[in-house]
Design an enzyme around this catalytic site. Structure first.
Site, short mmCIF file in Angstrom:
data_model
loop_
_atom_site.label_atom_id
_atom_site.label_comp_id
_atom_site.label_asym_id
_atom_site.label_seq_id
_atom_site.Cartn_x
_atom_site.Cartn_y
_atom_site.Cartn_z
N SER A 3 -13.73 -4.34 2.19
CA SER A 3 -14.62 -3.65 1.23
C SER A 3 -15.98 -4.15 1.60
O SER A 3 -16.87 -4.41 0.88
CB SER A 3 -14.26 -4.16 -0.40
N TYR A 54 0.69 -1.24 -0.07
CA TYR A 54 0.00 -0.05 0.16
C TYR A 54 0.92 1.09 0.11
O TYR A 54 1.69 1.52 1.01
CB TYR A 54 -0.89 0.04 1.25
N PHE A 111 -19.84 1.47 -2.62
CA PHE A 111 -21.16 1.56 -3.45
C PHE A 111 -22.26 1.85 -2.40
O PHE A 111 -22.91 2.67 -2.69
CB PHE A 111 -21.48 0.20 -4.33
#
Length: 340
Positions: free
Chosen positions: A208, A61, A214
């Site tokens: 996620s 990352y 979303f």
């Protein structure tokens, strides 16, 4: 300090984390631009004051920058109250291509590097980020086992591993946690992976859990930046996006019924999947972090869970889950035992 419900990831070995973790990946980019280091540090410290003690990072990352940031943020906090999870195995080449490396030598060198960047003497949970199908999982696990014996790591985890790999790895040394994508619209692991983990006593760490943001609604109410990682996700493009908006609308209406936001409902749903589940949503904003913590106020019965699940039939979800290459080095695409 507000204490979140604790979760035993594997009660035989006593690894405890806050029921809600914090995924630090976004602090150094990917979904949006990196945040200033001082902002990232303050977010991590703020999360701790709210009872979050489980922090997730990885050597890849931000090309090591994420581990450095996490290390600086946690330096002034009580080490015995914090659980640091990091990962090894995904290698970004100078060409930009991504490969997976699970060789014993690479495992050890990565661990040493992560310890130095994090500024700690041990890593609480060390994951193999993706499975290297060119190296027998037993070889990778033997080196990880040595690192446990040396006190450099406390517990071993896998990420995006197949049932066969999980069993073979667990036979060498107990796997404490499995990190997989799991959310209302990504539920493939429920058929085989989740039952296997519960058979073996392996905790589940969903990444996620808000469907790559979303169910937070940003993709619906705002335009996704063209240079964002999200902009290339198949489920957020063209006709797929139009169809998936219908799913979001259903969750939004249910959220009104339960007196919460759509993101809180989606996160509450995953939190209610079991005491062995500790999701790690990430955010770069305190208001979103507070909202995530607020999902604990959403109490759901078994009938409620069923209603929410039924509102998102997997067959109605339009589009593949990702085009990302390093995610595709996963159990669904490439994780099979190497040929002799």
């Amino acid at each position: 300090m507000l204490v979140l419900c604790e979760s035993f990831l594997i009660d035989t070995f006593g690894f405890k984390v806050s029921k809600l973790g914090y995924g630090c990946m976004g602090l150094t980019g990917v979904y949006n631009d990196p945040v200033p280091q001082e902002v990232g540090i303050s977010l991590i410290k703020y999360a701790f004051t709210k009872g979050i003690t489980f922090f997730d990072t990885a050597d890849m990352y931000g090309s090591h920058a994420n581990e450095v940031l996490v290390g600086k943020a946690l330096r002034d906090l009580p080490r015995d109250q914090i659980q640091i999870a990091t990962k090894f195995g995904i290698v970004k080449m100078e060409s930009g291509n991504v490969i997976v490396n699970g060789s014993p030598e690479y495992v050890r060198s990565c661990c040493e590097g992560s310890l130095q960047r994090l500024g700690v003497s041990y890593i609480d949970l060390y994951y193999q980020h993706r499975v290297d199908t060119t190296v027998p999982i037993e070889d990778t696990m033997e080196e990880l086992k040595k690192l446990v014996q040396e006190g450099k790591i406390r517990y071993i985890g896998l990420s995006e591993a197949s049932p066969d790999t999980i069993r073979r790895a667990h036979a060498v040394h107990p796997i404490t946690a499995l990190q997989m994508e799991w959310s209302l619209w990504t539920r493939e692991i429920e058929q085989d992976i989740v039952p296997l983990c519960r058979e073996l006593g392996i905790g589940l760490v969903p990444y996620s859990p808000l469907g790559r943001g979303f169910f937070g609604g940003k993709a619906i109410t705002e335009s996704v930046p063209a240079d964002s990682f999200l902009a290339i996700q198949p489920r957020l493009q063209g006709e797929n996006f139009d169809k998936n908006k219908i799913i979001y609308s259903k969750i939004e209406k249910l959220a009104e019924k339960y007196g919460c936001t759509s993101s809180q409902l989606a996160l509450a749903w995953i939190l209610h999947q079991g005491d062995d589940v500790a999701p790690i949503p990430g955010t770069t904003k305190i208001k979103n972090l507070d909202s995530n913590i607020g999902s604990f106020e959403v109490k759901l019965s078994k009938d409620d869970i069923r209603e929410i699940t039924d509102a998102v039939p997997i067959s109605d979800v339009a589009g593949d889950w990702t085009t990302d290459t390093f995610v595709r080095c996963s159990w669904k695409f490439a994780d099979t035992p190497p040929k002799a």
